[in-house]
Scaffold this motif. Structure first.
Motif, PDB file in Angstrom:
ATOM      1  N   MET A  85      -1.805   4.133  -1.165  1.00 22.93           N
ATOM      2  CA  MET A  85      -2.488   4.329  -0.064  1.00 22.93           C
ATOM      3  C   MET A  85      -2.499   3.131   0.811  1.00 22.93           C
ATOM      4  SD  MET A  85      -2.567   7.795   0.203  1.00 22.93           S
ATOM      5  CE  MET A  85      -3.623   8.157   1.791  1.00 22.93           C
ATOM      6  N   PRO A  86      -2.432   3.168   2.177  1.00 23.88           N
ATOM      7  CA  PRO A  86      -2.489   1.884   3.015  1.00 23.88           C
ATOM      8  C   PRO A  86      -3.942   1.356   3.057  1.00 23.88           C
ATOM      9  CG  PRO A  86      -2.223   3.526   4.348  1.00 23.88           C
ATOM     10  CD  PRO A  86      -1.792   4.195   2.960  1.00 23.88           C
ATOM     11  N   GLN A  87      -4.229   0.119   3.353  1.00 23.01           N
ATOM     12  CA  GLN A  87      -5.601  -0.169   3.406  1.00 23.01           C
ATOM     13  C   GLN A  87      -6.334   0.414   4.514  1.00 23.01           C
ATOM     14  OE1 GLN A  87      -6.992  -2.559   1.347  1.00 23.01           O
ATOM     15  NE2 GLN A  87      -5.219  -2.005   0.037  1.00 23.01           N
ATOM     16  N   TRP A  88      -5.797   0.981   5.436  1.00 25.76           N
ATOM     17  CA  TRP A  88      -6.316   1.577   6.475  1.00 25.76           C
ATOM     18  C   TRP A  88      -6.645   3.118   6.253  1.00 25.76           C
ATOM     19  CZ3 TRP A  88      -3.240   5.158   8.944  1.00 25.76           C
ATOM     20  CH2 TRP A  88      -1.737   4.994   8.606  1.00 25.76           C
ATOM     21  N   CYS A  91       0.184   7.695  -4.371  1.00 28.29           N
ATOM     22  CA  CYS A  91       0.262   8.876  -3.399  1.00 28.29           C
ATOM     23  C   CYS A  91       1.822   9.218  -3.356  1.00 28.29           C
ATOM     24  CB  CYS A  91      -0.432   8.533  -2.234  1.00 28.29           C
ATOM     25  SG  CYS A  91       0.214   7.272  -1.351  1.00 28.29           S
ATOM     26  N   GLY A  92       1.845  10.333  -2.711  1.00 25.60           N
ATOM     27  CA  GLY A  92       3.125  10.590  -2.135  1.00 25.60           C
ATOM     28  C   GLY A  92       3.581   9.965  -0.935  1.00 25.60           C
ATOM     29  N   PHE A  93       4.861   9.671  -0.791  1.00 20.85           N
ATOM     30  CA  PHE A  93       5.411   8.794   0.537  1.00 20.85           C
ATOM     31  C   PHE A  93       6.652   9.406   1.124  1.00 20.85           C
ATOM     32  CE2 PHE A  93       7.334   4.585   1.536  1.00 20.85           C
ATOM     33  CZ  PHE A  93       6.635   4.283   2.599  1.00 20.85           C
ATOM     34  N   ILE A  94       6.505   9.395   2.359  1.00 21.81           N
ATOM     35  CA  ILE A  94       7.711   9.793   3.015  1.00 21.81           C
ATOM     36  C   ILE A  94       8.150   8.752   4.072  1.00 21.81           C
ATOM     37  CG2 ILE A  94       8.751  11.886   4.316  1.00 21.81           C
ATOM     38  CD1 ILE A  94       6.411  13.501   3.730  1.00 21.81           C
ATOM     39  N   GLU A  95       9.264   8.566   4.050  1.00 19.58           N
ATOM     40  CA  GLU A  95       9.814   7.640   5.123  1.00 19.58           C
ATOM     41  C   GLU A  95      10.907   8.308   5.996  1.00 19.58           C
ATOM     42  OE1 GLU A  95      10.604   3.210   2.981  1.00 19.58           O
ATOM     43  OE2 GLU A  95      11.124   5.043   1.458  1.00 19.58           O
ATOM     44  N   ARG A  96      10.872   8.260   7.215  1.00 24.33           N
ATOM     45  CA  ARG A  96      11.685   9.141   8.052  1.00 24.33           C
ATOM     46  C   ARG A  96      12.236   8.149   9.203  1.00 24.33           C
ATOM     47  NH1 ARG A  96       9.237  14.515  10.527  1.00 24.33           N
ATOM     48  NH2 ARG A  96       9.856  15.455   8.475  1.00 24.33           N
ATOM     49  N   VAL A  97      13.337   8.725   9.501  1.00 23.33           N
ATOM     50  CA  VAL A  97      13.977   8.105  10.790  1.00 23.33           C
ATOM     51  C   VAL A  97      14.435   9.532  11.664  1.00 23.33           C
ATOM     52  CG1 VAL A  97      15.777   7.061  11.867  1.00 23.33           C
ATOM     53  CG2 VAL A  97      14.911   6.234   9.694  1.00 23.33           C
TER      54      VAL A  97
END
Length: 239
Positions: free
Chosen positions: A190-193, A205-211
């Motif tokens: 999870m990101p710092q923000w 966590c789960g992670f989705i990269e999308r274009v």
């Protein structure tokens, strides 16, 4: 670097009947509601969705106009699939672990920023509009989302512009249609923000990269989504 921030705000401020309509469209597109399936009685549906019966009926009439519903007098309401019809949530592929859920979001910040080197290139150079949001399903926080929109499509974007669905904003204000999206799903931290979720910054966590691609065929945006896999699942329906 220009930054727009302040109080978080709901972006899916559609009328209640439209939220009902698009929730049902999402269920159809995901395969949870099948062609010919009979919907529950209207009063039961309204109670489950937390809306008035009149609001539900207005949403159903809107579905009927789109060819996605057949109302049979004395029998009930039946789903009719139509491949040419889509909803604003068509590309939102997270759902609650129990299934479904109405997507909403809170804008956390909007700014023009330099894209990280590990992101795919977008037309217009390595400066883009960065939109950070918290995503929810049925008002349950499930994910943090970071979208990078090519500046070719808009000189400026502010949090105040995003008073509706993001893709709806693209269509109505930027003349931009997202016609397809390519996702890569993996694990991350999870990101710092991160804020408001069950998980904290640094948790797995789960992670989705999308274009995402515009009607011209060119990439229009790229995004990263960090989601809680115990609360939400990534679902892709193949037809």
């Amino acid at each position: 670097m220009m930054k727009q921030s302040g109080p978080v705000m709901d972006i899916e401020t559609l009328p209640k009947y439209a939220q009902v309509r698009d929730l049902l469209i999402r269920e159809i597109l995901s395969g949870h509601l099948l062609d010919g399936e009979r919907l529950p009685p209207e009063r039961d549906m309204a109670a489950k969705l937390g809306v008035a019966v009149g609001t539900l009926r207005k949403g159903l009439r809107s579905l009927e106009k789109r060819g996605l519903l057949e109302r049979v007098q004395g029998s009930g309401n039946y789903i009719r699939t139509n491949e040419e019809v889509s909803g604003i949530y068509a590309f939102f592929r997270l759902e609650l672990a129990k299934g479904g859920g109405l997507p909403t979001a809170r804008v956390l910040s909007v700014e023009a920023a330099q894209m990280p080197a590990d992101l795919p290139d977008l037309p217009g150079g390595n400066w883009a509009h960065r939109i950070r949001r918290m995503r929810m399903l049925d008002m349950v926080p499930i994910a943090m989302e970071e979208i990078w929109l090519s500046r070719n499509h808009a000189e400026t974007v502010t949090a105040g512009d995003l008073s509706d669905s993001l893709y709806q904003f693209y269509k109505t204000r930027l003349n931009l249609w997202i016609t397809r999206a390519e996702d890569r799903v993996s694990l991350s931290k999870m990101p710092q923000w991160t804020e408001g979720l069950r998980l904290n910054a640094g948790d797995t966590c789960g992670f989705i990269e999308r274009v995402s691609y515009a009607q011209t065929g060119a990439p229009a945006e790229t995004s990263r989504t960090w989601f809680d896999p115990e609360v939400a699942h990534y679902v892709q329906n193949f037809k």
